[in-house]
Design an enzyme around this catalytic site. Structure first.
Site, mmCIF file in Angstrom:
data_model
loop_
_atom_site.group_PDB
_atom_site.id
_atom_site.type_symbol
_atom_site.label_atom_id
_atom_site.label_comp_id
_atom_site.label_asym_id
_atom_site.label_seq_id
_atom_site.Cartn_x
_atom_site.Cartn_y
_atom_site.Cartn_z
ATOM 1 N N CYS A 191 0.821 -1.216 0.000
ATOM 2 C CA CYS A 191 0.000 0.000 0.000
ATOM 3 C C CYS A 191 0.854 1.265 0.000
ATOM 4 C CB CYS A 191 -0.953 -0.021 1.177
ATOM 5 S SG CYS A 191 -2.107 -1.406 1.110
ATOM 6 N N SER A 468 -1.751 0.572 12.804
ATOM 7 C CA SER A 468 -1.223 0.527 11.446
ATOM 8 C C SER A 468 -0.398 1.772 11.195
ATOM 9 C CB SER A 468 -2.388 0.478 10.449
ATOM 10 O OG SER A 468 -1.962 0.838 9.157
#
Length: 557
Positions: A191, A468
């Site tokens: 990502c 995260s």
């Protein structure tokens, strides 16, 4: 060469026979045997293309006169595992990956190993194995994903997470949410922001265990394939020279990685992973090292989620060598240590040119004079806690509010999306640590819900779990000791006042010392009914402040 023990001599005729059953020739068996540890699967965008990377690495090995033999290990996508039971298996998978590579490398006595992975737990698991085995090793990732485009701006996965709260609060439409969902992750790669996966890609390059460019070259680029070929060529050379992983993964390498992490405002998860890799390398590393380096390392980049830029922009600016060159101006980089390229750091960064000073600022003009990660202590986290300060506006460095306590992430997310969390609250999510979760889940669903509901500047989130790299706002994780180990976070009650002071690096439960002692004296941690791997994991794992490593076995006898 190590592999000769399985190949040479009359006694090894059965071993050679089995290799020949694979189609290998005597000529191939006479060369260095290089293991290819590949976490390819069809479940992770960062891994879908790793077969191509592996084939390029094999080509490089053959060019240099080696024989590649590939095997697979597991890998899971944190984004897909997020927000449900699956995330309990994410951090624990790190140990399985390291163990599986150790098993294969020991069983086959590889002369060297190429480690191919992307994404959060797989990269550190592989680097832990490399350090543990201490054979010649090079890591190569699948590379970062391109950013998506939505309504004229670059977007990535964290925008989709945050759009859920925006939809729930009526700030965006269902149609817009689905349109964003369809474009935010445009293809293969890890990502696109400075989340955990790309932070670890970058830090592997900073440590010198991967080749220059590995941290930032795009997954879809021909450059990525060329790096894979050079990786294959170079591993054979490392074998010939006897340069093993621990000769690369020195304490100086870890300190440089921390400095790069701080300068880029990387993921808080790197605290866990660098400590775990260092443990396998026999290198002492503590939270104090992170704190000391953060104090003197300026933040010179703000990548998503802290800013508008993505890894493709960092690569265009000149990548990791440019960052290290800037930091070297302040004496923060150890220039004369060797890397797997067989060049020193000094040689690598000497040719670096900063082509985008909007992405990587000169060290004389930083975003902040200190690093992007803070280590907090206080009576709520006596052994430490971690926050990504680069993603927190400075006006929020002092925050005080009332505790809203939850014993799992799901309950907290439900309360956030149902409008039960108010401005000034401190959301406490406990029993989500390495032992208590078990597995130390990431809380991106919870933090993204706060952002989407417009509460990220008015509400703090504190957990013994973790976050995260896509998290922003006042999000404090890794609270140690965790609730399951009797830590103070376990005795917080609804309505208790919590003070967070980032300038003083403290997080405190505002009750008297006497009351805190009384609560702890009668506290019995919640015990979850467990089975299978998570039961075994919970019995072996240690606190976040150690890197959530397994307990060291007693070999004194």
């Amino acid at each position: 060469m190590r592999s000769r023990i399985t190949i040479e001599g009359i006694e090894r005729a059965p071993h050679r026979c089995l290799y020949k059953a694979l189609g290998l020739t005597d000529e191939e068996l006479s060369k260095p045997i290089i293991g290819i540890a590949n976490s390819w699967n069809e479940l992770i965008p960062g891994h879908k293309h790793l077969r191509e990377i592996a084939e390029a690495a094999k080509a490089g090995i053959r060019i240099a006169g080696g024989t590649p033999l590939e095997f697979n290990t597991i890998g899971l996508c944190d984004g897909i595992a997020m927000g449900h039971e699956g995330m309990k298996y994410s951090l624990p998978s790190r140990e399985v990956i390291a163990d599986s590579i150790e098993i294969m490398a020991k069983a086959y006595q590889f002369d060297g190993i190429v480690l191919i992975a992307s994404c959060d737990k797989i990269i550190p698991g592989m680097l832990m194995a490399a350090a543990r085995l201490d054979i010649p090793a090079i890591f190569i990732s699948g590379g970062p994903m391109l950013a998506g485009r939505y309504k004229g701006k670059d977007v990535d996965l964290h925008d989709v997470f945050e759009a859920i709260g925006a939809y729930k609060s009526g700030k965006t439409s269902y149609e817009d949410l689905i349109e964003l969902e369809n474009v935010a992750c445009p293809g293969v790669g890890s990502c696109a922001g400075m989340f955990t996966a790309n932070t670890l890609n970058v830090l592997s390059e900073a440590m010198g265990i991967s080749l220059p460019g590995n941290g930032t070259a795009l997954a879809v680029s021909a450059e990525r394939i060329r790096i894979a070929k050079y990786t294959g060529m170079m591993i054979v050379e490392l074998v010939k020279r006897g340069i093993t992983a621990r000769k690369i993964l020195t304490r100086e390498a870890f300190l440089d990685a921390i400095a790069v992490d701080m300068a880029l405002g990387g993921s808080t998860n790197t605290v866990l992973h660098l400590m775990a890799i260092a443990n396998e390398a026999g290198v002492e590393l503590s939270l104090d090292d992170f704190d000391e380096i953060s104090e003197k390392t300026p933040t010179i980049a703000k990548l998503s989620p802290a800013g508008p830029y993505h890894i493709q922009d960092l690569h265009e600016a000149g990548g990791v060598p440019v960052v290290m060159k800037e930091l070297s101006k302040k004496g923060l980089i150890h220039l004369d240590r060797i890397t797997v390229s067989l060049k020193t750091v000094r040689e690598i960064i000497s040719a670096a040119i900063n082509r985008r000073t909007d992405v990587v600022r000169p060290v004389e003009n930083p975003y902040m004079n200190r690093g992007g990660i803070l280590i907090l202590k206080g009576n709520l986290a006596p052994k430490g806690a971690v926050i990504k300060a680069s993603a927190v506006p400075e006006e929020l460095y002092l925050f005080e509010g009332n505790a809203k306590v939850f014993d799992c992430e799901e309950d907290a997310v439900k309360a956030i999306l149902n409008g039960e969390i108010m401005k000034g609250d401190v959301v406490i999510i406990r029993y989500e640590g390495p032992k208590g979760g078990p597995g130390m889940r990431e809380m991106l669903t919870a933090t993204s819900a706060l952002v989407g509901m417009g509460l990220d500047r008015d509400v703090a989130l504190v957990t013994d779990g973790r976050f995260s790299g896509a998290t922003r706002g006042i999000a404090i994780g890794h609270v140690s000791p965790e609730a399951a180990e009797g830590g103070p976070i376990g005795v917080v009650r609804n309505g208790d006042r919590i003070r967070i002071d980032l300038k003083r690096k403290r997080i405190d439960l505002l009750i008297s010392e006497e009351e805190l002692r009384e609560r702890l004296a009668t506290f019995k941690p919640l015990e979850r009914k467990l089975g299978g791997y998570l039961y075994r994991y919970s019995k072996l794992v240690t606190s976040a402040n150690t890197g959530a490593i397994f307990k060291v076995s007693d070999t004194s006898s």
